[in-house]
Design an enzyme around this catalytic site. Structure first.
Site, PDB file in Angstrom:
ATOM      1  N   ASN A  51      -9.815  -7.154  35.183  1.00 11.20           N
ATOM      2  CA  ASN A  51      -8.522  -7.941  35.004  1.00 11.20           C
ATOM      3  C   ASN A  51      -7.723  -7.894  36.193  1.00 11.20           C
ATOM      4  O   ASN A  51      -7.551  -6.738  36.810  1.00 11.20           O
ATOM      5  CB  ASN A  51      -8.263  -7.412  33.558  1.00 11.20           C
ATOM      6  N   PHE A  82       0.568  -7.562  34.114  1.00 14.71           N
ATOM      7  CA  PHE A  82       1.625  -7.304  32.733  1.00 14.71           C
ATOM      8  C   PHE A  82       2.220  -8.330  32.441  1.00 14.71           C
ATOM      9  O   PHE A  82       3.374  -8.790  32.133  1.00 14.71           O
ATOM     10  CB  PHE A  82       2.881  -6.518  33.653  1.00 14.71           C
ATOM     11  N   ASN A 101       3.706   3.887  33.064  1.00 19.99           N
ATOM     12  CA  ASN A 101       2.427   3.373  34.024  1.00 19.99           C
ATOM     13  C   ASN A 101       2.677   2.976  35.395  1.00 19.99           C
ATOM     14  O   ASN A 101       3.361   1.770  35.632  1.00 19.99           O
ATOM     15  CB  ASN A 101       2.081   2.006  33.005  1.00 19.99           C
ATOM     16  N   SER A 109      -1.354   0.586  37.189  1.00 24.37           N
ATOM     17  CA  SER A 109      -2.045  -0.930  37.119  1.00 24.37           C
ATOM     18  C   SER A 109      -2.201  -1.370  38.569  1.00 24.37           C
ATOM     19  O   SER A 109      -1.051  -1.488  39.158  1.00 24.37           O
ATOM     20  CB  SER A 109      -1.324  -1.859  36.281  1.00 24.37           C
ATOM     21  N   ASN A 137      -6.330   4.912  34.732  1.00 22.04           N
ATOM     22  CA  ASN A 137      -6.202   3.467  34.711  1.00 22.04           C
ATOM     23  C   ASN A 137      -7.591   2.949  35.387  1.00 22.04           C
ATOM     24  O   ASN A 137      -8.371   3.587  35.953  1.00 22.04           O
ATOM     25  CB  ASN A 137      -4.995   2.856  35.515  1.00 22.04           C
ATOM     26  N   LYS A 145       0.275   7.695  33.143  1.00 26.78           N
ATOM     27  CA  LYS A 145      -0.750   7.227  33.516  1.00 26.78           C
ATOM     28  C   LYS A 145      -1.124   7.217  35.026  1.00 26.78           C
ATOM     29  O   LYS A 145      -0.454   6.331  35.563  1.00 26.78           O
ATOM     30  CB  LYS A 145      -1.163   6.096  32.762  1.00 26.78           C
ATOM     31  N   ASN A 168      -2.476  -4.590  39.578  1.00 17.69           N
ATOM     32  CA  ASN A 168      -2.063  -5.888  39.601  1.00 17.69           C
ATOM     33  C   ASN A 168      -0.447  -6.102  39.745  1.00 17.69           C
ATOM     34  O   ASN A 168      -0.197  -7.335  39.501  1.00 17.69           O
ATOM     35  CB  ASN A 168      -2.687  -6.588  38.501  1.00 17.69           C
ATOM     36  N   THR A 169       0.204  -5.121  39.873  1.00 11.95           N
ATOM     37  CA  THR A 169       1.638  -5.488  40.038  1.00 11.95           C
ATOM     38  C   THR A 169       2.174  -4.989  41.504  1.00 11.95           C
ATOM     39  O   THR A 169       2.085  -3.589  41.734  1.00 11.95           O
ATOM     40  CB  THR A 169       2.532  -4.655  38.913  1.00 11.95           C
TER      41      THR A 169
END
Ligand code: FMN
Length: 359
Positions: free
Chosen positions: A122, A126, A187, A190, A251, A222, A192-193
């Site tokens: 994915n 966010f 978080n 992730s 993650n 995380k 993707n940011t």
């Protein structure tokens, strides 16, 4: 242990197979719509989750839970149907990631299933309804959730927030969601940011702790599994020193192929197991760890528990095994523990390190 009647598990399996004929995000949205409209109420519920092996667990400040399975972040990002996950048998639900301001996330398609490897990639970025809306929904839902149920809220930063101001985004979330949550998650993992993972540094952890002193003992961090061992352990040191509540490990793994994004599911299992080991080397069991990554069966869950996890989060298991996943994995974990001679789950936590297998 009471099993779901056969036809119920069949309906769950058929529904899941049908959804898997659709593109991944559309299937997810339809599934969430159905859960929001109480589709589970039309199916017999698991009336109990007992068995010969006692799976009860203590999760740091969260105290006692009847079993270790929690919903991972990202499945109910916007708090649309938290009650449905307790009906599936989860002992806790982690909502979010939520960002301060609403934001659309990345363009679609941004979620991909890979059935052959039972994985997902994915790059949602966010997508969030924002703090105010999610907070209002959670406040409305809270009283109707089962007594003793655990609700966590996973916090992120907006895409437009400069990394040097990210701490403010997290602080806003900690203040707002404190009263309606049992635990909070920072978080910084992730993929993707832009700039988010770069916050996984001891100096950021220390300055966040300085600003958020009254929240640290209910705030979990995380982390991602792509950090080099030395750097990873330096962050674990900082998190432990600052007395944060615990770790969520891990993650997703960042990939560029066959799509760019974060990889979940079976191929993440061993990498996320390794970071549990790296964290344990630092804190030696003094901090609780929730495991996340590649748990699709009770055998996978067992691997997390022996590596020191006191809780196990599931995401991909719901996609590949459907709404009966928690109950099935609960049963499989009992068998696995019994096979290894344990009569309670807590006896098994961290035994990987006692057996001299860890070098
Ligand atoms: C589509 C998708 C969206 C996700 N969104 C989030 C998120 O918003 N915040 C977060 O911390 N993790 C998010 N995750 C990661 C999961 O919480 C979990 O850590 C990861 O999928 C590994 O667990 P699994 O192998 O059981 O799926 C997402 C995962 C997927 C597949």
């Amino acid at each position: 242990m009471t099993q779901l009647p056969d036809w119920n598990s069949k309906i769950g399996a058929w529904g899941t197979s049908l959804l898997r004929c659709l593109p991944a995000e559309l299937a997810h949205d339809i599934g969430m719509w159905a859960l929001k409209h109480q589709v589970l109420d039309y199916l017999p519920q698991p009336s109990s989750m007992h068995g010969s092996v006692n799976l009860s667990t203590e999760i740091g400040h969260l105290g006692h839970l009847p079993h270790p399975f929690l919903l991972a972040a990202g499945f109910d990002k916007h708090c649309l149907a938290p009650g449905a996950f307790f009906k599936m048998g989860f002992a806790g639900v982690e909502l979010g990631t939520v960002t301060p301001q609403p934001q659309p996330g990345n363009p679609k398609p941004r979620m991909f299933r890979h059935e052959d490897t039972r994985s997902l990639i994915n790059r949602m970025g966010f997508n969030s309804d924002g703090h105010a809306v999610v907070h209002k929904r959670l406040k409305n839902h809270r009283d109707s959730l089962p007594r003793g149920s655990i609700v966590g809220v996973n916090l992120g930063k907006n895409k437009v927030t400069a990394p040097e101001l990210a701490v403010n985004d997290f602080l806003q979330g900690l203040h707002l969601f404190d009263a309606v949550s049992d635990y909070l998650v920072i978080n910084i993992s992730s993929p993707n940011t832009p700039g988010l993972r770069a916050l996984a540094r001891p100096d950021f952890i220390t300055s966040l702790a300085g600003e958020a002193r009254s929240f640290v003992n209910k705030t979990w961090i995380k982390l991602d599994p792509d950090i080099e061992r030395h750097d990873f352990q330096a962050i674990v040191h900082a998190i432990t020193d600052q007395d944060f509540a615990g770790f969520i490990l891990s993650n997703t793994h960042r990939v560029d192929w066959p799509q760019a994004g974060g990889l979940s599911g079976h191929p993440l299992l061993s990498q996320s197991n390794t970071v549990l080991e790296w964290a344990w080397e630092v804190h030696r069991g003094l901090k609780p760890m929730m495991a996340s990554g590649g748990v699709l069966s009770g055998i996978d869950a067992y691997q997390k528990i022996i590596r020191g996890a006191c809780a196990v989060q599931l995401y991909s298991a719901l996609v590949y095994r459907g709404p009966g996943a928690v109950l099935s994995i609960h049963t499989e974990l009992q068998h696995e523990l019994k096979l290894h001679g344990f009569s309670t789950m807590s006896e098994a936590i961290g035994v990987f390190y006692d057996q001299g297998r860890h070098t």
